[in-house]
Structure formats: structure tokens, C-alpha cells
Design a protein around this motif. Sequence first.
Motif, PDB file in Angstrom:
ATOM      1  N   ARG A  13       4.492  -4.290  -4.098  1.00 40.12           N
ATOM      2  CA  ARG A  13       4.654  -5.021  -2.835  1.00 40.12           C
ATOM      3  C   ARG A  13       5.991  -4.699  -2.179  1.00 40.12           C
ATOM      4  O   ARG A  13       6.106  -4.696  -0.957  1.00 40.12           O
ATOM      5  N   SER A  14       7.003  -4.426  -2.970  1.00 37.49           N
ATOM      6  CA  SER A  14       8.357  -4.202  -2.461  1.00 37.49           C
ATOM      7  C   SER A  14       8.599  -2.792  -1.956  1.00 37.49           C
ATOM      8  O   SER A  14       9.597  -2.547  -1.283  1.00 37.49           O
ATOM      9  N   THR A  15       7.710  -1.861  -2.241  1.00 36.53           N
ATOM     10  CA  THR A  15       7.968  -0.470  -1.868  1.00 36.53           C
ATOM     11  C   THR A  15       8.123  -0.300  -0.362  1.00 36.53           C
ATOM     12  O   THR A  15       8.926   0.511   0.072  1.00 36.53           O
ATOM     13  N   TRP A  16       7.385  -1.062   0.431  1.00 35.23           N
ATOM     14  CA  TRP A  16       7.500  -0.945   1.895  1.00 35.23           C
ATOM     15  C   TRP A  16       8.866  -1.427   2.353  1.00 35.23           C
ATOM     16  O   TRP A  16       9.484  -0.809   3.217  1.00 35.23           O
ATOM     17  N   GLN A  17       9.344  -2.527   1.792  1.00 31.56           N
ATOM     18  CA  GLN A  17      10.660  -3.046   2.161  1.00 31.56           C
ATOM     19  C   GLN A  17      11.767  -2.062   1.810  1.00 31.56           C
ATOM     20  O   GLN A  17      12.778  -1.988   2.484  1.00 31.56           O
ATOM     21  N   LEU A  18      11.583  -1.331   0.725  1.00 34.18           N
ATOM     22  CA  LEU A  18      12.592  -0.398   0.239  1.00 34.18           C
ATOM     23  C   LEU A  18      12.475   0.995   0.853  1.00 34.18           C
ATOM     24  O   LEU A  18      13.301   1.857   0.592  1.00 34.18           O
ATOM     25  N   GLY A  19      11.425   1.211   1.641  1.00 33.40           N
ATOM     26  CA  GLY A  19      11.204   2.530   2.213  1.00 33.40           C
ATOM     27  C   GLY A  19      10.692   3.521   1.188  1.00 33.40           C
ATOM     28  O   GLY A  19      10.867   4.725   1.334  1.00 33.40           O
ATOM     29  N   LEU A  20      10.040   3.011   0.156  1.00 35.09           N
ATOM     30  CA  LEU A  20       9.540   3.866  -0.918  1.00 35.09           C
ATOM     31  C   LEU A  20       8.018   3.874  -0.978  1.00 35.09           C
ATOM     32  O   LEU A  20       7.433   4.096  -2.040  1.00 35.09           O
ATOM     33  N   GLN A  21       7.367   3.640   0.158  1.00 35.39           N
ATOM     34  CA  GLN A  21       5.919   3.537   0.173  1.00 35.39           C
ATOM     35  C   GLN A  21       5.214   4.797  -0.299  1.00 35.39           C
ATOM     36  O   GLN A  21       4.057   4.748  -0.700  1.00 35.39           O
ATOM     37  N   GLU A  22       5.910   5.942  -0.289  1.00 36.79           N
ATOM     38  CA  GLU A  22       5.288   7.185  -0.746  1.00 36.79           C
ATOM     39  C   GLU A  22       5.249   7.299  -2.275  1.00 36.79           C
ATOM     40  O   GLU A  22       4.627   8.206  -2.813  1.00 36.79           O
ATOM     41  N   MET A  23       5.887   6.380  -2.967  1.00 38.77           N
ATOM     42  CA  MET A  23       5.861   6.427  -4.427  1.00 38.77           C
ATOM     43  C   MET A  23       4.471   6.074  -4.932  1.00 38.77           C
ATOM     44  O   MET A  23       3.851   5.109  -4.479  1.00 38.77           O
TER      45      MET A  23
END
Length: 112
Positions: free
Chosen positions: A52-62
Amino acid sequence: MEVEGEVLQFEDYFPSMMEGLGAEGFMEELCQGFHLLMDVEKGLITFESLRRSTWQLGLQEMGDDELVWMLSEGDLDGDGALNQTEFCILMLRLSPGLMEGPKQYWMEEMYT
């Protein structure tokens, strides 16, 4: 963070944070980071809370496999999630800049 091909390259800001905040302030920042990523009900960073946090961190491509790796890399007690201590240890281990240079300085500052 820079993406070069398929490899993620992270800039290590921890040494400058430690210098600017001092050891106590730096640890408070790490704890705040833990709270941003954790599952509020469980008090742990779980796969789901990290996803859920990947979008906030700018890591959505992980990918999921990379998130699982991150959790397993820091999971010292084998429960599949990270508690606050495991998270802080992982963050320190992933910062080569903190492990270089005058280790004695920041170790003394953290424990005095």
C-alpha cells in the motif's frame, strides 16, 4: 532514487541526516518512517502495508518479489513482518554511508 535498466539505485541520505539531526533525532526519523509503513492494527510492517505504501514512496514499479525480499532481509524473528527494531536495523544495514567513516562517533552519540 534512480532507475538504471532493471536495477534500482538509491541515494544514501542517512549520513547527512545523522550529521544534521544527531543520533537521537535520526533514530526518531527512522521510527516515524516505520509508523508510516506499518499496518496500524498489527503494529508491524507487513507485505500488505508495504504494498500500500509503494505509491506514497514513489516505488510503485517494485514487484511483489522485491517487496518480499525487503521483508525477508529484515525479518530477524521469522514472523514474515518487520517490527520497529527490525526495520531500524535493516535501514542501518542498507546505508553503506553510515557503515563507513567514523562509526565510533555515531555509536557513542546514540548510546550517550
